[in-house]
Design a protein around this motif. Structure first.
Motif, PDB file in Angstrom:
ATOM      1  N   PRO A 196       2.401   4.406   1.000  1.00  0.00           N
ATOM      2  CA  PRO A 196       2.311   5.040   2.318  1.00  0.00           C
ATOM      3  C   PRO A 196       1.990   6.525   2.209  1.00  0.00           C
ATOM      4  N   SER A 197       1.306   7.030   3.197  1.00  0.00           N
ATOM      5  CA  SER A 197       1.138   8.469   3.340  1.00  0.00           C
ATOM      6  C   SER A 197       2.074   8.970   4.428  1.00  0.00           C
ATOM      7  N   GLN A 231      -1.703  -3.989   8.641  1.00  0.00           N
ATOM      8  CA  GLN A 231      -0.862  -3.196   7.749  1.00  0.00           C
ATOM      9  C   GLN A 231      -1.759  -2.367   6.829  1.00  0.00           C
ATOM     10  N   SER A 254       9.340   2.000   7.008  1.00  0.00           N
ATOM     11  CA  SER A 254       8.725   1.015   7.905  1.00  0.00           C
ATOM     12  C   SER A 254       7.386   0.476   7.437  1.00  0.00           C
ATOM     13  N   PHE A 255       6.858   0.965   6.316  1.00  0.00           N
ATOM     14  CA  PHE A 255       5.533   0.510   5.873  1.00  0.00           C
ATOM     15  C   PHE A 255       5.562  -0.883   5.272  1.00  0.00           C
ATOM     16  N   ALA A 256       6.668  -1.292   4.670  1.00  0.00           N
ATOM     17  CA  ALA A 256       6.752  -2.645   4.102  1.00  0.00           C
ATOM     18  C   ALA A 256       8.179  -2.961   3.662  1.00  0.00           C
ATOM     19  N   GLN A 293       4.326  12.825   5.971  1.00  0.00           N
ATOM     20  CA  GLN A 293       4.746  14.213   5.809  1.00  0.00           C
ATOM     21  C   GLN A 293       5.886  14.299   4.806  1.00  0.00           C
ATOM     22  N   HIS A 329      13.799   2.933  14.885  1.00  0.00           N
ATOM     23  CA  HIS A 329      13.667   1.588  15.442  1.00  0.00           C
ATOM     24  C   HIS A 329      14.925   1.201  16.211  1.00  0.00           C
ATOM     25  N   VAL A 346       1.026   6.125  10.713  1.00  0.00           N
ATOM     26  CA  VAL A 346       0.346   6.913   9.681  1.00  0.00           C
ATOM     27  C   VAL A 346       0.748   6.469   8.281  1.00  0.00           C
ATOM     28  N   ASN A 347       1.884   5.833   8.162  1.00  0.00           N
ATOM     29  CA  ASN A 347       2.326   5.317   6.851  1.00  0.00           C
ATOM     30  C   ASN A 347       1.776   3.919   6.588  1.00  0.00           C
ATOM     31  N   GLY A 348       0.911   3.434   7.460  1.00  0.00           N
ATOM     32  CA  GLY A 348       0.334   2.107   7.251  1.00  0.00           C
ATOM     33  C   GLY A 348       1.071   1.001   7.978  1.00  0.00           C
ATOM     34  N   ALA A 349       2.134   1.335   8.721  1.00  0.00           N
ATOM     35  CA  ALA A 349       2.847   0.298   9.479  1.00  0.00           C
ATOM     36  C   ALA A 349       1.882  -0.355  10.475  1.00  0.00           C
ATOM     37  N   VAL A 398       0.852  -1.186   0.000  1.00  0.00           N
ATOM     38  CA  VAL A 398       0.000   0.000   0.000  1.00  0.00           C
ATOM     39  C   VAL A 398       0.895   1.245   0.000  1.00  0.00           C
ATOM     40  N   LEU A 426       9.607   6.270   9.039  1.00  0.00           N
ATOM     41  CA  LEU A 426       8.376   5.985   8.296  1.00  0.00           C
ATOM     42  C   LEU A 426       8.609   5.874   6.792  1.00  0.00           C
ATOM     43  N   GLY A 427       9.725   6.402   6.320  1.00  0.00           N
ATOM     44  CA  GLY A 427      10.035   6.282   4.904  1.00  0.00           C
ATOM     45  C   GLY A 427      10.355   4.856   4.498  1.00  0.00           C
ATOM     46  N   LEU A 430      -0.270  19.063  11.627  1.00  0.00           N
ATOM     47  CA  LEU A 430      -1.091  18.406  10.608  1.00  0.00           C
ATOM     48  C   LEU A 430      -2.218  17.663  11.319  1.00  0.00           C
TER      49      LEU A 430
END
Lengths: 403, 403
Positions: A168-169, B204, A246-248, A171, B152, B323-326, A166, A243-244, B276
């Motif tokens: 990611p969203s 996720q 950690s989403f997948a 900032q 992390h 927020v990034n879907g993690a 997915v 977060l750049g 935000l």
């Protein structure tokens, strides 16, 4: 006639035997499988059918028990499997335990303990330095040639090949923006890496020496370290990527044991700086691996990064990771860092391939700077095997979907 | 007379009831305990003795089943426990299940999934900025007021209070050194933090909103994020802290449920920058906590950091983290970041307390810049409870030993 016929030249022949975890439409029970050509052998059922003592390691829903069993067991199990798939007398027993690859579901093959990502390609680090710090005289940071730079990633979002990713969203803030904005990443990237899987744990306070690499690391896989460059650029100073990344993180469904890659061992590039003793591998056996990676977007090959060019080896990374006394657990995973060769067609990220969007790639369905929704990224690789054969690594593939 | 008498004013009275995992000299079986004064109630045995349906959550070797059960179950179990320890009729049944704290062994109370560490105290971030970048006009990085910076850490080296911490070795390089040197850290530091423990997982691709914080986070603990400043300084550009932190992170043996801290909720400091929407807590219930932390070295108090001063709340940290879907997993742990108040006597690290060694602390056994072998660091804390009472947090303590 051997129990299972694999076509001549198939990179998943009986000298490869990577491990995975699968289920079938008849049974959702997860079990350890071994790939043979375009089939999967139910390894646990085979062990039980043949009365093997290794059933306790193979008739399990994850690879973790096998990983934890240690180097001697790994070799013994591999020897047993080799016999099972090559001795004609086993044909009748094992034939019903062979499933067409196209008919099984592949799962994350092991429970990931900690996930660490390194930054070990000099070409990649130089390219990234040139792109992000164009005015700097030296693209590498001062520590780069002295230690394998790494950081911890998110173990809970490691997913198996085939899992949708997915977008990611988060900032982002361009230098020209007055304040950060929020939204789906507009610079979604890939990083072609090799992942190393730790089997044998180590206690807290006990560094693992270079020479003990093969006692602790079971095998390797392909890894795609999906990266949202815009999120990463705004967040990463001073504590690194979060977060750049950690989403997948996608890994191939097949773990290739190091034992299958003996012919692929090569010396790493010549070291340009003296190394501290715990990293000095001049007198060690070669710990580089000649893996030929290929990256395709929507079926079109866009790059062919050579893993043999990596400056830091997986053995050095493990020695560094533990030199402060950090313990290892069964299931620890560490990524090599983006694999980029010296040539433009060997770069392992879109950041480098498009020079941060300046030079778009031409694909049949249009230009690409970064990934678009619907894009399918597939990485595959092979290594030289005995007698001119090839040892295939399992592919890692993922489709980008809108958030 | 209640089943268990806790002295008036004891911070571990029946309105607290933190959870831990213990074993005894009679039985090495690990089991869930609840602290009452200076005793531990065997909660699983109590549930079984009283025929409670919560035995399935409490008669277990870790808190993970309870953590995974979710907010409604957490409240129900807490209500049941409160009844058990306050209704006189249970005295005879439960008295044999009460163990003196001094006679039990306390274990890591849950299996840590992913560990994340934040950087949420403005005082700490400003102090660190002034120390490391003395010439910069602004000690905070440009992103600091827009997002809770985090990274992390290593989940596998989270240890329970009381575990010795081996002084880590690693590379360091002073600006005056021509090349890095290797050896035991000479700038071993502490960071006083509060750790938040995730119970309810999230899938996720699904961010967790600010308002859902209490549905996902079960409780909190004290956390000492041991830090080797010399190793960290040399390694951390560009990908963040790694070996300077990964050798050990200590947590208290007791997890205080958020339900015990209702009276301690406070509004965070006034926000100086617009946030935000996913981080904007102006209309949310207060998500700060008034926790009064105390740090002692070898028994002497050296600092009293107030947690109420933290700029970013744990709810904002969770919203940012996802927020990034993690995804979240049961057992995820995240640290608040070093807690430092505005006053010199409220700083949460030796880096700040000694201004990177410039102003040594005076201890009875001599001056301290950074930690010496044999030093015992103990952090404790309490929060306001109902009617002027105090809710105690379990202490986190560790002794530095030579490598």
């Amino acid at each position: 006639m051997p129990p299972f016929e694999v076509p001549e030249g198939d990179p998943f022949g009986p000298n490869n035997l990577p491990y995975g975890v699968f289920s079938t439409s008849e049974s959702s029970d997860r079990r350890v499988g071994v790939r043979l050509g375009d089939h999967v052998l139910d390894a646990g059922a085979a062990a039980l059918a043949l009365g093997s003592p290794y059933a306790s390691l193979l008739a399990r829903p994850t690879l973790n028990p096998l990983l934890a069993a240690g180097r001697t067991a790994w070799s013994d199990v591999r020897r047993a499997l080799t016999a099972w798939v090559t001795v004609p007398a086993h044909r009748e027993t094992l034939a019903p335990l062979l499933h067409p690859l196209a008919e099984v579901t592949l799962h994350l093959p092991f429970e990931v303990a900690d996930y660490v990502d390194f930054y070990a390609s000099e070409n990649h680090a130089r390219n990234a330095g040139r792109i992000f710090r164009p005015d700097a005289a030296e693209p590498l940071t001062p520590n780069w040639k002295h230690l394998p730079i790494g950081y911890h990633g998110r173990a809970g979002t490691v997913v198996v090949s085939g899992t949708d990713v997915v977008r990611p969203s988060g900032q982002r803030k361009a230098p020209s923006d007055a304040a950060p904005v929020f939204g789906p990443s507009v610079r979604l990237d890939i990083e072609a890496e090799v992942g190393f899987v730790v089997g044998t744990p180590s206690p807290q306070g006990s560094p693992v020496a270079l020479a003990d690499f093969r006692d602790h690391v079971f095998g390797l896989c392909l890894l795609n370290d999906w990266s949202a460059r815009d999120i990463q650029a705004w967040e990463y100073v001073p504590l690194g990527p979060f977060l750049g990344k950690s989403f997948a993180t996608s890994v191939s469904a097949w773990i290739t044991p190091l034992d299958a890659l003996e012919e692929a061992r090569v010396a790493p590039p010549r070291r340009t700086h003296p190394l501290l003793p715990y990293l000095d591998d001049a007198m060690e056996e070669p710990a580089g691996y000649d893996l030929r990676i290929s990256i395709a977007i929507n079926g079109q090959t866009v790059s062919e990064p050579p893993f043999s060019t990596m400056y830091w080896t997986a053995a050095q990374q493990l020695a560094h990771l533990t030199v402060n006394g950090a313990s290892l657990r069964t299931g620890d995973l560490y990524g090599s860092g983006t694999v980029s060769g010296a040539e433009p067609g060997q770069r392992g990220s879109l950041l480098e391939l498009t020079w941060n969007g300046r030079d778009p790639l031409e694909l049949p369905d249009g230009k690409r700077t970064y990934l678009e929704d619907g894009d399918v990224v597939t990485m595959s690789a092979w290594a030289p095997g005995p007698d001119g054969s090839r040892v295939g690594l399992g592919e890692v593939s993922g489709r980008v979907v809108a958030g």
